[in-house]
Design an enzyme around this catalytic site. Structure first.
Site, PDB file in Angstrom:
ATOM      1  N   GLN B  48       0.823  -1.209   0.000  1.00  0.00           N
ATOM      2  CA  GLN B  48       0.000   0.000   0.000  1.00  0.00           C
ATOM      3  C   GLN B  48       0.856   1.258   0.000  1.00  0.00           C
ATOM      4  O   GLN B  48       0.335   2.350  -0.178  1.00  0.00           O
ATOM      5  CB  GLN B  48      -0.950  -0.004   1.204  1.00  0.00           C
ATOM      6  CG  GLN B  48      -0.341   0.417   2.539  1.00  0.00           C
ATOM      7  CD  GLN B  48       0.440  -0.684   3.216  1.00  0.00           C
ATOM      8  OE1 GLN B  48       1.157  -1.425   2.592  1.00  0.00           O
ATOM      9  NE2 GLN B  48       0.308  -0.792   4.522  1.00  0.00           N
ATOM     10  N   ARG B  89      -5.078   1.842   9.325  1.00  0.00           N
ATOM     11  CA  ARG B  89      -4.499   2.658  10.377  1.00  0.00           C
ATOM     12  C   ARG B  89      -3.041   3.039  10.142  1.00  0.00           C
ATOM     13  O   ARG B  89      -2.479   3.852  10.877  1.00  0.00           O
ATOM     14  CB  ARG B  89      -4.611   1.914  11.717  1.00  0.00           C
ATOM     15  CG  ARG B  89      -3.794   0.622  11.769  1.00  0.00           C
ATOM     16  CD  ARG B  89      -4.079  -0.198  13.016  1.00  0.00           C
ATOM     17  NE  ARG B  89      -3.593   0.401  14.236  1.00  0.00           N
ATOM     18  CZ  ARG B  89      -2.301   0.467  14.581  1.00  0.00           C
ATOM     19  NH1 ARG B  89      -1.379  -0.022  13.788  1.00  0.00           N
ATOM     20  NH2 ARG B  89      -1.945   1.031  15.713  1.00  0.00           N
ATOM     21  N   ALA B 287      -3.688  13.584   7.217  1.00  0.00           N
ATOM     22  CA  ALA B 287      -4.083  12.365   6.507  1.00  0.00           C
ATOM     23  C   ALA B 287      -5.101  11.561   7.302  1.00  0.00           C
ATOM     24  O   ALA B 287      -5.124  11.573   8.527  1.00  0.00           O
ATOM     25  CB  ALA B 287      -2.858  11.495   6.230  1.00  0.00           C
ATOM     26  N   GLY B 289      -7.269   7.462   6.836  1.00  0.00           N
ATOM     27  CA  GLY B 289      -6.974   6.142   6.305  1.00  0.00           C
ATOM     28  C   GLY B 289      -7.887   5.795   5.141  1.00  0.00           C
ATOM     29  O   GLY B 289      -9.008   5.344   5.343  1.00  0.00           O
ATOM     30  N   GLU B 292      -9.005   0.848   3.164  1.00  0.00           N
ATOM     31  CA  GLU B 292     -10.099  -0.096   2.946  1.00  0.00           C
ATOM     32  C   GLU B 292     -11.399   0.612   2.589  1.00  0.00           C
ATOM     33  O   GLU B 292     -12.250   0.046   1.915  1.00  0.00           O
ATOM     34  CB  GLU B 292     -10.312  -0.929   4.215  1.00  0.00           C
ATOM     35  CG  GLU B 292      -9.152  -1.830   4.513  1.00  0.00           C
ATOM     36  CD  GLU B 292      -9.155  -2.234   5.981  1.00  0.00           C
ATOM     37  OE1 GLU B 292      -9.412  -3.404   6.264  1.00  0.00           O
ATOM     38  OE2 GLU B 292      -8.901  -1.382   6.842  1.00  0.00           O
TER      39      GLU B 292
END
Lengths: 160, 334
Positions: B48, B89, B287, B289, B292
């Protein structure tokens, strides 16, 4: 069981190994010769991560027996860069953010290379067809399709 | 019998991190003798882009180019503790820990530079190119390379820092059960257009238009990459993929890629991604998360589009041709 001698060319270098009969080319490349660029995903020919080029054709190394590769010209992603300069496909994948976890990338690049070797100016449909044997979990495929098309454009500009 | 077209919309909120016994991540930063900075983490890069983002965060905080930072996520046995790379996270929790550690390291770096330049550390600034200079007098400067050499071989200082970010455990209120299970919500909205063949039950997704609100996009190209892939994955969850292999009975579940189907490069919907940046108050440089979250809104949007097309509500995933045909049959019977 007696081991079988097998000799082939890997990315231009002569290789000679003794393998047990039934050893897959994937196993021979990764664990005997040390070229880990082909990946073992499903080991049953459904994911494409182990794709290599044998005598100019795309092959699944997990379904190819090493002992059948005597005298073959085998190409893997590890042999694409020349003197530290990335192959246009590698450059296009990098610039186009076409790789994320990277596990499918070598198989995708091998499939794309065979396509571009035979069809230098492919249509989008040609690219989709060429990549359809490879599974990607991360990218949603579109960046990969775009990278292959970009590499084809870069090749044709260099040739012109 | 006909091909019927439908359009569906869905909006979601998605949390960052989780609430079990608290949600901590630690980071350690230290300089090498040549003034590169090592960030040691137990958070893992799954593809990621954790390493790239942590390098950016550390470099921005210390004031050096990103290529001067090396991220070491080698070993969860020996590295500083992290709860793990999950629950979207990584950027938020590890990023905050890296900022704290990098600030401490930067302070030591400035103190050593101050001794070399014979000025007060509070009068120094970084130029972002690998040098430290006196504010307002950039000709008085020293390279971070030389500062690191001085710290190591002359001053006996360790240019290093410790970072710890903890979301404390939230207990439910006794009266209401209310609790704070997570922090820092990202948001998304998707409009999906589908065609449903009411004879075969097959669904074709024509277009997916997504808007994602993800806080600050620390690396816009990597964010786009995650969102494009996530949008595809959401459609895959809606129409193809299933959690059946795990429960309750897996007798007839797919066991390999011949049976566990995902859309391939030939099954792509026309996809649009729009990113809204509304920096979060507690995130590293704002930022959130997005990891997902981006694969979720497509699922209800496709379900709603199927309803719009053929008038049946499918509430079990994936939305297979069989489930649509059964629902159409039940609808016709009632």
């Amino acid at each position: 069981m007696a081991k079988v001698p097998v000799q082939f060319t890997l990315n231009g270098s002569e290789k000679a190994e003794f393998v047990e009969s039934g050893t897959t080319l994937l196993h021979a490349l990764r664990d005997k010769i040390g070229d880990t660029s082909p990946k073992g995903g499903c080991h049953q020919g459904t994911c494409g991560a182990c794709s290599v080029i044998i005598d100019g054709e795309l092959r699944l190394s997990c379904l190819t027996l090493a002992e059948t590769c005597g005298g073959a010209d085998i190409r893997t992603t590890a042999g694409l860069a020349e003197g530290g300069v990335l192959h246009p496909l590698q450059r296009a994948f990098l610039d186009g953010f076409a790789t994320q976890c990277g596990f499918c990338t070598p198989g995708m690049i091998m499939a794309a290379k065979v396509l571009l070797d035979h069809t230098p100016n492919p249509s989008r449909e040609d690219v989709v067809e060429a990549l359809s044997g490879s599974i990607c979990r991360c990218t949603g495929y579109e960046p990969i399709i775009q990278a292959v098309l970009a590499a084809a454009r870069a090749n044709s500009q260099n040739a012109a | 019998m006909a091909i019927r077209r439908g359009r569906g919309v869905a909006a979601i909120n998605y949390p960052t991190g989780m609430n079990l016994g608290g949600d901590p991540t630690q980071a350690l930063v230290h300089s090498t003798p040549t003034g590169n900075f090592m960030v040691t983490l137990s958070s893992v890069d799954l593809g990621q882009g954790m390493k790239q983002i942590m390098a950016q965060i550390c470099a921005e905080t210390i004031g050096v180019p990103t290529d001067r930072v090396v991220i070491d996520t080698a070993d969860t046995d020996t590295g500083p503790h992290c709860m793990g790379t999950f629950a979207s996270r990584g950027t938020h929790r590890a990023g905050n820990a890296v900022i704290q550690a990098a600030k401490e390291a930067r302070q030591v770096m400035l103190e050593v530079a101050a001794e070399e330049l014979e000025v007060n550390a509070s009068d120094l600034e970084t130029d972002g190119q690998g040098n430290i200079q006196v504010k307002g007098a950039p000709q008085r400067s020293i390279s971070i390379f030389d500062v690191a050499l001085s710290a190591h071989f002359k001053r006996g200082r360790s240019i290093s820092g410790r970072g710890m970010f903890l979301i404390p455990r939230s207990y439910p209120e006794k009266e209401t059960g209310a609790m704070k299970p997570s922090t820092c919500y990202a948001h998304a909205c998707t409009v999906a257009e589908v065609e449903v063949d009411d004879e075969t039950g097959e669904v074709t997704v024509l277009t997916v238009k997504n808007v994602f609100e993800i806080g600050r996009a620390l690396n816009p190209k990597m964010v786009e990459q995650q969102l494009v892939g996530g949008s595809w994955m959401g459609i895959s969850h809606a129409l193809y993929e299933t959690t059946e292999p795990y429960y309750p009975s897996r007798d007839h579940a797919g066991t390999d890629f011949n049976q566990y189907l995902m859309p391939g490069p030939g099954d792509l919907a026309e996809t649009e991604i729009i990113v809204l940046e509304r920096p979060s108050a507690d995130g590293p440089f704002g930022a959130k998360g997005p990891g997902e979250m981006c694969a979720n809104p497509q699922i209800p949007a496709v379900a709603n589009a199927v309803f719009d097309a053929v008038g049946v509500r499918i509430d079990t995933l994936p939305i297979t041709p069989e489930r649509i045909l059964r629902a159409l049959k039940a609808q016709a019977a009632s």
